[in-house]
Write an enzyme that holds these catalytic residues in place. Structure first.
Site, mmCIF file in Angstrom:
data_model
loop_
_atom_site.group_PDB
_atom_site.id
_atom_site.type_symbol
_atom_site.label_atom_id
_atom_site.label_comp_id
_atom_site.label_asym_id
_atom_site.label_seq_id
_atom_site.Cartn_x
_atom_site.Cartn_y
_atom_site.Cartn_z
ATOM 1 N N CYS A 2 0.832 -1.194 0.000
ATOM 2 C CA CYS A 2 0.000 0.000 0.000
ATOM 3 C C CYS A 2 0.874 1.254 0.000
ATOM 4 O O CYS A 2 1.974 1.272 0.526
ATOM 5 C CB CYS A 2 -0.890 0.020 1.239
ATOM 6 S SG CYS A 2 -1.941 -1.422 1.412
ATOM 7 N N ARG A 27 4.070 0.020 -6.520
ATOM 8 C CA ARG A 27 3.881 -0.853 -5.366
ATOM 9 C C ARG A 27 2.687 -1.794 -5.543
ATOM 10 O O ARG A 27 2.547 -2.777 -4.819
ATOM 11 C CB ARG A 27 3.683 -0.006 -4.099
ATOM 12 C CG ARG A 27 4.854 0.916 -3.801
ATOM 13 C CD ARG A 27 4.493 1.986 -2.773
ATOM 14 N NE ARG A 27 4.403 1.432 -1.432
ATOM 15 C CZ ARG A 27 5.412 1.370 -0.572
ATOM 16 N NH1 ARG A 27 6.615 1.783 -0.932
ATOM 17 N NH2 ARG A 27 5.242 0.892 0.636
ATOM 18 N N TRP A 74 -3.693 -2.407 -1.372
ATOM 19 C CA TRP A 74 -3.765 -3.828 -1.727
ATOM 20 C C TRP A 74 -4.678 -4.450 -0.688
ATOM 21 O O TRP A 74 -4.392 -4.403 0.501
ATOM 22 C CB TRP A 74 -2.387 -4.490 -1.645
ATOM 23 C CG TRP A 74 -1.696 -4.699 -2.947
ATOM 24 C CD1 TRP A 74 -0.475 -4.208 -3.310
ATOM 25 C CD2 TRP A 74 -2.146 -5.472 -4.063
ATOM 26 N NE1 TRP A 74 -0.145 -4.610 -4.575
ATOM 27 C CE2 TRP A 74 -1.157 -5.394 -5.062
ATOM 28 C CE3 TRP A 74 -3.305 -6.227 -4.316
ATOM 29 C CZ2 TRP A 74 -1.277 -6.037 -6.295
ATOM 30 C CZ3 TRP A 74 -3.430 -6.859 -5.541
ATOM 31 C CH2 TRP A 74 -2.423 -6.763 -6.509
ATOM 32 N N ASN A 98 -0.884 1.087 6.075
ATOM 33 C CA ASN A 98 -0.164 0.048 5.346
ATOM 34 C C ASN A 98 0.248 -1.007 6.361
ATOM 35 O O ASN A 98 0.939 -0.691 7.328
ATOM 36 C CB ASN A 98 1.076 0.647 4.667
ATOM 37 C CG ASN A 98 1.846 -0.386 3.868
ATOM 38 O OD1 ASN A 98 1.346 -1.483 3.625
ATOM 39 N ND2 ASN A 98 3.055 -0.043 3.462
ATOM 40 N N GLY A 99 -0.170 -2.260 6.178
ATOM 41 C CA GLY A 99 0.202 -3.306 7.122
ATOM 42 C C GLY A 99 -0.998 -4.143 7.518
ATOM 43 O O GLY A 99 -2.036 -4.147 6.850
ATOM 44 N N GLU A 484 20.737 -21.585 2.030
ATOM 45 C CA GLU A 484 20.497 -20.203 1.615
ATOM 46 C C GLU A 484 21.419 -19.238 2.356
ATOM 47 O O GLU A 484 21.953 -18.291 1.768
ATOM 48 C CB GLU A 484 19.024 -19.846 1.849
ATOM 49 C CG GLU A 484 18.681 -18.370 1.728
ATOM 50 C CD GLU A 484 18.921 -17.781 0.353
ATOM 51 O OE1 GLU A 484 18.800 -16.546 0.237
ATOM 52 O OE2 GLU A 484 19.231 -18.522 -0.598
ATOM 53 N N LYS A 488 24.062 -16.743 0.540
ATOM 54 C CA LYS A 488 24.092 -15.294 0.725
ATOM 55 C C LYS A 488 25.494 -14.818 1.100
ATOM 56 O O LYS A 488 25.986 -13.809 0.591
ATOM 57 C CB LYS A 488 23.107 -14.872 1.832
ATOM 58 C CG LYS A 488 21.691 -14.810 1.397
ATOM 59 C CD LYS A 488 21.457 -13.662 0.445
ATOM 60 C CE LYS A 488 20.248 -13.938 -0.421
ATOM 61 N NZ LYS A 488 20.445 -14.942 -1.451
ATOM 62 N N GLU A 491 27.866 -15.125 -1.904
ATOM 63 C CA GLU A 491 27.470 -14.231 -2.995
ATOM 64 C C GLU A 491 28.037 -12.833 -2.831
ATOM 65 O O GLU A 491 28.502 -12.227 -3.797
ATOM 66 C CB GLU A 491 25.939 -14.118 -3.058
ATOM 67 C CG GLU A 491 25.232 -15.186 -3.849
ATOM 68 C CD GLU A 491 23.741 -14.930 -3.912
ATOM 69 O OE1 GLU A 491 23.182 -15.036 -5.014
ATOM 70 O OE2 GLU A 491 23.127 -14.629 -2.881
ATOM 71 N N HIS A 507 29.539 -37.163 8.611
ATOM 72 C CA HIS A 507 29.818 -37.939 7.406
ATOM 73 C C HIS A 507 30.781 -37.192 6.474
ATOM 74 O O HIS A 507 30.704 -37.346 5.253
ATOM 75 C CB HIS A 507 28.518 -38.271 6.676
ATOM 76 C CG HIS A 507 27.619 -39.167 7.450
ATOM 77 N ND1 HIS A 507 27.848 -40.512 7.609
ATOM 78 C CD2 HIS A 507 26.487 -38.885 8.166
ATOM 79 C CE1 HIS A 507 26.898 -41.045 8.362
ATOM 80 N NE2 HIS A 507 26.053 -40.076 8.712
ATOM 81 N N LYS A 607 21.346 -10.080 -11.940
ATOM 82 C CA LYS A 607 20.060 -10.212 -11.255
ATOM 83 C C LYS A 607 19.187 -11.255 -11.918
ATOM 84 O O LYS A 607 18.528 -12.048 -11.250
ATOM 85 C CB LYS A 607 19.340 -8.854 -11.244
ATOM 86 C CG LYS A 607 18.046 -8.873 -10.437
ATOM 87 C CD LYS A 607 18.306 -9.187 -8.976
ATOM 88 C CE LYS A 607 17.040 -9.232 -8.170
ATOM 89 N NZ LYS A 607 17.266 -9.757 -6.814
#
Length: 612
Positions: A2, A27, A74, A98-99, A484, A488, A491, A507, A607
């Protein structure tokens, strides 16, 4: 996401509000509205759909007030209708929001008991009535807002306009961003500097928990304890940039901190937050072309971070829906001649929707008569166009090459899909669904709480930046998060890092453990926590430096065994990956900043990978 704008000036506010809202169209939204003071009276104009509908209404029914607030919405609670569009108002106050207000139902019952009359399906309306209730009891506008804010549970940004107060706007934020703009005899509040760019290039960003009293003479900012504080005035470049970094040093940092907001909006796309159930039809681009009860298996293919989102989802589909799932790196999927039974489901996950390997895998699946569903952040992308049905994520533009908010939005969407599958197949009952949906609704607040741990994580990063190698460990859904987290770190800091299932430590990887090897363990207190603690003890016995990410129970159980413990909010174990992603992202980010690398555009990476 929003959009919020507020204006106090000397010219009609409505045209300025519309101008700012147009800059927030990126948005996403499904309705819009403005409110101004006309001879001291709150007056609104709202419209379903695009801003042109609101503009047309304002052309027919103009507003002349020089103070006002505006909003693009939204839909979360309630359908995207004109009646549910913001601003919401009583005879004393109008508010844009917003939220998500998690405890709106209990507040609504209380307020209705006090005589309040509600006219919408939204959570936001309770805010207007809560402030009005305090004002009826004699509180000033500022004191009423101050009293109301602690009663709101959730993540939010707010802007208030008051009847008869021609020189007063009040803004507040917890989780969702809000900025204050400084003009010459005029003042502004907005969701970001983009909205304020037509009027001013001087902005202050509210910190979490801040609320602000805005008049034509300036802004008085209060922190969460009510103390008057100063926030830096910055020169914004939003007028020349598509998207502004705000008060963050890098886009990646901004995108990490946007997660409470964008995850909330993604969840709102697929959940009925009032009924606490999944309603996929709210957000899917088409009806599901299959029946979950008739599926034999699901295939998931993706690359990089999106692959790890799919790997988490595997646990969810198997646990919630008892559906076997295979997760493939997309670049391998179509080359290993996967046998695919006719009429099963293939899910493809991509931020850009243009990933070449994922698109090629989609075409392979389609050729083998699979139903194709994609989870993408760009609904006009190639992958989206070639899918039977699209599950959009609402992360907004992600500029940093290392994906952050797109990852958590992918998790949010996939969690909703897995719960829907579980209900359709009769594995989850109504009470199970409600418990899981309630846990998801709480995610924006918990994400915001996790972000408050940034100072501790920055200190840990100073030591991590001195290392050459790092191990990440996790079990269950924490295993893909370990992968992940390691991705990160390598990267953007270029430190060698590897993620392992904690049970695999003995192992092979345990041979690497010594006093120079940090081992980051992701372990909420769940059914496999004790197993993970056993692996931690193996590391400690060999002199490894343990950094534990857990919750309060986990921290208590592991007391004395770690060099550092990052204590995260206690959440439902099934959806913990959304929260535990945050410290992994922040740790990688601050390590890279300390090392001086190009955080937003790390070497050799793009990207969107549009070639094999």
């Amino acid at each position: 996401m929003c959009g919020i704008i507020g204006v106090i000036g000397n010219e009609p506010a409505a045209p300025q509000l519309i101008d700012a809202l147009k800059r927030l169209e990126y948005r996403g939204y499904d309705s819009a509205g403005v409110a101004t003071l006309e001879a001291g009276k709150l007056t609104r104009r709202r419209a379903e759909g695009k801003l042109k509908n609101l503009e047309a209404r304002l052309a027919r029914e103009p507003l002349k007030g020089t103070i006002g607030i505006g909003h693009t919405r939204w839909a979360t609670h309630g359908r995207p209708t004109e009646n549910n569009a913001h601003p919401h108002a009583t005879d004393r106050v109008a508010v844009v929001h917003n939220g998500i207000i998690e405890n709106f139902a209990e507040l609504r019952r209380e307020l209705e008991g006090n005589g309040a009359k509600f006219s919408t399906e939204t959570d936001t309306e309770v805010i207007a009535h809560l402030v009005t209730d305090a004002m009826k009891r004699g509180a000033s506008a500022a004191d009423a807002v101050k009293a109301a804010l602690p009663r709101l549970r959730g993540a939010f940004a707010l802007a208030f306009l008051f009847a008869g107060e021609e020189d007063l706007l009040i803004g507040a934020r917890r989780g969702s961003p809000l900025a204050v703009g400084f003009g010459d005899g005029s003042m502004y509040v907005g969701s970001d500097a983009i909205a304020l760019a037509p009027f001013t290039d001087t902005v202050s960003y509210l910190e979490d928990g801040d609320w602000v009293i805005v008049t034509r003479k300036g802004a008085q900012i209060h922190d969460t304890d009510g103390k008057i504080v100063q926030r830096a005035k910055l020169k914004s470049q939003a007028s020349v940039l598509l998207i502004d970094k705000g008060n963050h040093r890098h886009f990646m940092a901004k995108e990490i901190f946007e997660q409470p907001e964008v995850v909330g909006h993604t969840l709102a796309h697929y959940l009925d937050m009032t009924a606490e159930r999944v309603v996929l039809s709210k957000g899917l681009t088409a009806p599901l072309p299959f029946d979950f009860k008739k599926l034999d298996r699901i295939s998931i293919a993706a690359c990089g971070t999106a692959y790890y989102a799919g790997s988490v989802a595997r646990y969810w589909f198997e646990q919630f829906a008892h559906l076997p799932v295979e997760v493939d790196i997309a670049s391998e999927f179509r080359y290993r001649d996967v046998p695919l039974g006719n009429g099963n489901l293939a899910i493809f996950v991509s931020q850009s929707g243009e990933t070449a390997d994922t698109l090629a895998s989609l075409r392979y699946a389609r050729a083998h008569r699979q139903h194709v569903l994609s989870v993408v952040n760009v609904p006009t992308s190639s992958i989206a166009r070639e899918s039977d049905v699209v599950m959009p994520t609402l992360a907004g533009p992600e500029i940093g090459v290392a994906s952050t908010k797109a990852f958590t939005c992918q998790l949010a969407a996939l969690a909703a899909l897995a719960i829907a599958a579980g209900r359709a197949r009769g594995v989850l009952g109504e009470a199970d669904e409600k418990a899981l949906v309630r846990a998801l609704i709480e995610m924006p607040r918990h994400l915001n709480d996790a972000l408050t741990l940034e100072p501790q994580i920055e200190v840990i990063a100073r030591d991590l930046a001195k290392c050459r190698d790092v191990l990440y460990l996790g079990r269950g859904t924490s295993f893909p998060l370990a992968l992940e987290g390691a991705l990160k770190l390598k990267e953007i800091s270029y430190i060698h890092a590897e993620g392992y299932a904690a049970g695999e430590l003995k192992h092979g990887p345990i041979a690497l453990i010594d006093e120079n090897m940090p081992v980051i363990v992701i372990a909420p207190f769940d059914k496999v926590f004790e197993k993970t603690v056993s692996n931690m003890q193996e590391v400690a016995a060999r002199g490894g430096r343990l950094i534990l990410m857990t919750d309060a129970k986990g921290a208590s159980a592991a007391a004395g065994q770690t060099a550092e413990t990052i204590v995260l909010p206690t959440v439902h174990s099934a959806v913990a990956p959304l929260v535990y992603a945050v410290p992994a992202q922040l740790l990688a980010y601050h390590t890279a900043v300390i090392m001086g690398t190009d955080v937003d555009q790390p070497r050799n990476l793009a990207k969107s990978v549009t070639v094999e």
